[in-house]
Write an enzyme that holds these catalytic residues in place. Sequence first.
Site, PDB file in Angstrom:
ATOM      1  N   GLU A 165       0.924  -1.265   0.005  1.00  0.00           N
ATOM      2  CA  GLU A 165       0.037   0.030  -0.117  1.00  0.00           C
ATOM      3  C   GLU A 165       0.976   1.309  -0.102  1.00  0.00           C
ATOM      4  O   GLU A 165       0.608   1.917   0.994  1.00  0.00           O
ATOM      5  CB  GLU A 165      -0.941  -0.070   1.327  1.00  0.00           C
ATOM      6  CG  GLU A 165      -2.042  -1.133   1.132  1.00  0.00           C
ATOM      7  CD  GLU A 165      -3.077  -0.907   2.171  1.00  0.00           C
ATOM      8  OE1 GLU A 165      -2.918  -0.438   3.112  1.00  0.00           O
ATOM      9  OE2 GLU A 165      -4.381  -1.358   1.880  1.00  0.00           O
ATOM     10  N   GLU A 323      -6.561  -7.694  -0.725  1.00  0.00           N
ATOM     11  CA  GLU A 323      -6.959  -7.561   0.763  1.00  0.00           C
ATOM     12  C   GLU A 323      -8.607  -7.195   0.872  1.00  0.00           C
ATOM     13  O   GLU A 323      -8.844  -6.178   0.150  1.00  0.00           O
ATOM     14  CB  GLU A 323      -6.253  -6.537   1.597  1.00  0.00           C
ATOM     15  CG  GLU A 323      -4.647  -6.511   1.790  1.00  0.00           C
ATOM     16  CD  GLU A 323      -4.107  -5.633   2.663  1.00  0.00           C
ATOM     17  OE1 GLU A 323      -4.912  -4.909   3.418  1.00  0.00           O
ATOM     18  OE2 GLU A 323      -3.045  -5.462   2.469  1.00  0.00           O
TER      19      GLU A 323
HETATM   20  C1  GAL Z   1      -4.282  -2.708   4.973  1.00  0.00           C
HETATM   21  C2  GAL Z   1      -2.777  -2.947   5.041  1.00  0.00           C
HETATM   22  C3  GAL Z   1      -2.580  -4.438   5.995  1.00  0.00           C
HETATM   23  C4  GAL Z   1      -3.756  -4.254   7.216  1.00  0.00           C
HETATM   24  C5  GAL Z   1      -5.149  -3.889   6.738  1.00  0.00           C
HETATM   25  C6  GAL Z   1      -6.208  -3.727   8.044  1.00  0.00           C
HETATM   26  O1  GAL Z   1      -4.456  -1.177   4.579  1.00  0.00           O
HETATM   27  O2  GAL Z   1      -2.120  -3.233   4.023  1.00  0.00           O
HETATM   28  O3  GAL Z   1      -1.436  -4.371   6.368  1.00  0.00           O
HETATM   29  O4  GAL Z   1      -3.168  -3.116   8.044  1.00  0.00           O
HETATM   30  O5  GAL Z   1      -5.160  -2.708   6.220  1.00  0.00           O
HETATM   31  O6  GAL Z   1      -7.475  -3.407   7.542  1.00  0.00           O
END
Ligand code: GAL
Length: 682
Positions: A165, A323
Site C-alpha cells: 500500500e 485484501e
Molecule cells: C491495509 C494494510 C494491511 C492491514 C489492513 C487492515 O491497509 O495493507 O497491512 O493493516 O489494512 O485493514
Amino acid sequence: MNRVAATRPDWSTAASWPARLDFLGFGGDYNPEQWPRSVRSEDIDLMREAGVSVVSVGIFSWALLEPVEGEHDFGWLDEVMDNLHGAGVRVALSTATAAPPAWLTRKHPEILPRLSDGTTLWPGSRRHYSPSSPAYQYHAQRITRVVAERYKNHPALALWHLDNELGAHVSEFYDDDSAAAFRRWLENRYGTIEELNRAWGTAFWSQHYAEFEEILPPRATPTSINPTQRLDFQRFSSWSLLEFYRGLVSVIREVTPGIPATTNLMATTATKSMDYFSWAGDLDVVANDHYLVAADPERHIELAFSADLTRGIAGGNPWILMEHSTSAVNWQPRNRAKTPNEMRRNSLAHVARGADAVMFFQWRQSLSGAEKFHSALVPHAGTDTRMWREVVDLGRAVRSLESVRGSRVDADVAIVFDYEAWWAIELDSHPSNEIAYLDTMRAYHRALWLRGISADIVHPEADLSRYKLVLVCSLYLVTDVAAANIARAAKRGASVLVTYFSGIVDENDHVRPGGYPGAFRELLGVRTEEFYPLLADQSVVLSDGSIGTVWSEHMHLEGAEALVRFTDSPLTDVPALTRKAAGDGHAWYVATALDSEAVGALTDALLTESGVLPAVQAPAGVEVTRRRRDDGTCFLFAVNHTAADATIACEGTELLTGVEAAGTLLVPAGAVVVVQESSLAP
Ligand code: GAL
C-alpha cells in the site's frame, strides 16, 4: 543468524518452475513470524482445509529478516516457504520494505517522513519512510535484492508483492530529500524556470522564481498556496511513490525476470494521492485492497465503485483483490462485524466485477499489536465458529468458479475519472468548498448499480469507442486531448452527460476564458456567464419538481435545448438540464447536484436514449453483472443483498451448486449465484 550466501538451500531443481497464479486465487496476508512453530504447522493444515491457494508473506518482516545491518535470518522464512509449497500454496512474496527496521532509521534519521508543518513522523508503527530518500531507496533495493536472490528459484514463489500500500497513511512528503526531488521533477517537466513561472502564474502575489533552487514543496503557508504548485506537488507525490516502486521492481525484474510483480493499490479507500492510471503500466497485474466503510449504509455499492475503478485502472483486465476483511476491521470509529453471508457476498461481488483472486487481511487474527481486533480467516475463537465455516465455504465457492478466470466484465457505460481533476477540484479558493469530486460520480454510479448496469471507470483519455453512454462528472480540470476524446465519443453515437463545474481549467489550473464550461461549451451548446453556488442549507426547485443542491449557474443556450429550468430567483427560467445533438450522439449538461430521484430519472433517460440494458432484469437490491470469456462463454452473477428471495431469468449451470437453470433461477435472500450461461448472451 547467518550471512545469506552461506545458508541458502538449493531450490533450483524444484518442480513446477516457473510457478504462476494459474488459478482463481484464495488466501490472504500471512504473518507467520508472529507465531510459534506449532501454530504455523496448524496453519498449514487449516489452509488445506480451507483450500487456500495463495498467501502474501513477509510484508512487515524486514526487522526479523535483517535484525542487524548485513546480518540475515532466513531460517524461519525458508521453513514457511517450504511448508507452504508442500501444501500446494503459492506465495506472493513481499520485499519487506513497508516498515524500515530500527537500526536503519537510527543510522539514517533523514529517512523519516515530514509533514507540511515540519512534524517528523517517528518509528513505532509502520511506513515511516520518505520514498525520495536516497538512503531509503538504497537500503530498500538492497534488501529486495537479498530476498529476491534467496527465493528466486523457490517453487512456491508466484508473484512479487512489492512493499505494501504505497502511499498509505502518508502520501505527501515534505522532507529535504523530497524537496530536492520535487525540484528535479519540475525541471524535467518544465525545462526552464520561465516556463514554470508561466504555468504557475507567478506574476500573482510576488511568487516569481529566478531559479529552480528557490522552489519548495507547498509547506505550511499563511494563506492559500499557489494552486498550480499544489497540483504539481500532488503529481510529484504520486510519481515519487511510483518511482520508489520502479526502483524495487527493477531489482526484481533483473533477478527474477519470469515472475510477475505488483503492489496493492487502495482505489477509493484511504487516499486520493496516487494517480493509479499512471501506475498501471508498471504493474504486471493490478491488485487492490478494499475495506467496507461501516458507517455507509450502502457500503456494498461503494464496494462496486471501488471494484469498477480497479477494473478501469487494469484496462478492463482481470485483477487481484489483494485484501479485504472477513468481518470487522480495527481502524474505524466503530468496527462493525459482518453479518452471516456478508463476507461471501462481498468477496463474490468483487469477482463479479473482474477480480480473479479473493484475498484477505489476514490469515490468522493476531494476539498482540495494533491489529489484534481486526478480523481474519482464523479468528481468536478458533475454528468452531461461523467465521471459519464461512471461510471454508468460500474457499469451496472460489474453486467452483475456476472457469470464470480470465473473463472480462461486460460494460456499455463509461464513467470518466481523473485523479488530476480530483486533486484540482478540491483545492481551496473555489466558488464552493462543497464539491467533493466523488459525490456526483458516486450518485450516478449508484443509479446505474440500482438498475443492474455495469460501468467501467476510466481515464478521460482512454479509448471510449466501445461505450454507448459516457458520464463526465465535475471534470473541473481537463486537457484538450481529453475534451476532444469525450466530444468524439458523442459524435460517434454515444450519449454523453457532463455535470456542473466541468471543463473549467486546463492542466495548469488556468481558467479557459470565454464562458463556462470552457472545454465542453461547444459540445454541449451552452455558455455560462456566472456561477451561483448554493449555501450549505440552500436548495433550488427545478421546473420538473426536482431539487438541486450545492450548485447553480447562469447559463445560456447556444445550440442546446433546455429540458429542465431553475424556477427560483435569481435564476428563474435559466436552463438547468440541457441536451444537444452531437454528430451521431447526444451531449447532455446538468448544472446542479440533482436529488437522488432526479439522478435516477436522468439515468433512465440516458439509458433509454443510448440503448444500454442490464445484464438481466433483477429485483431492486439484487446486483447483477456478466463476465465474458474470449471464446464467448458468459457468466451471469447475481448477488442478492436483500432479505427476500429473488428470481432471475437465465439458462445454464449454476456453478456454486451445480443446479441447472432452465429459464429461471432462484437467488435466495442474501445469497450469490453464478450461472455459466448455455446460450451466448447478446
Ligand atoms: C491495509 C494494510 C494491511 C492491514 C489492513 C487492515 O491497509 O495493507 O497491512 O493493516 O489494512 O485493514
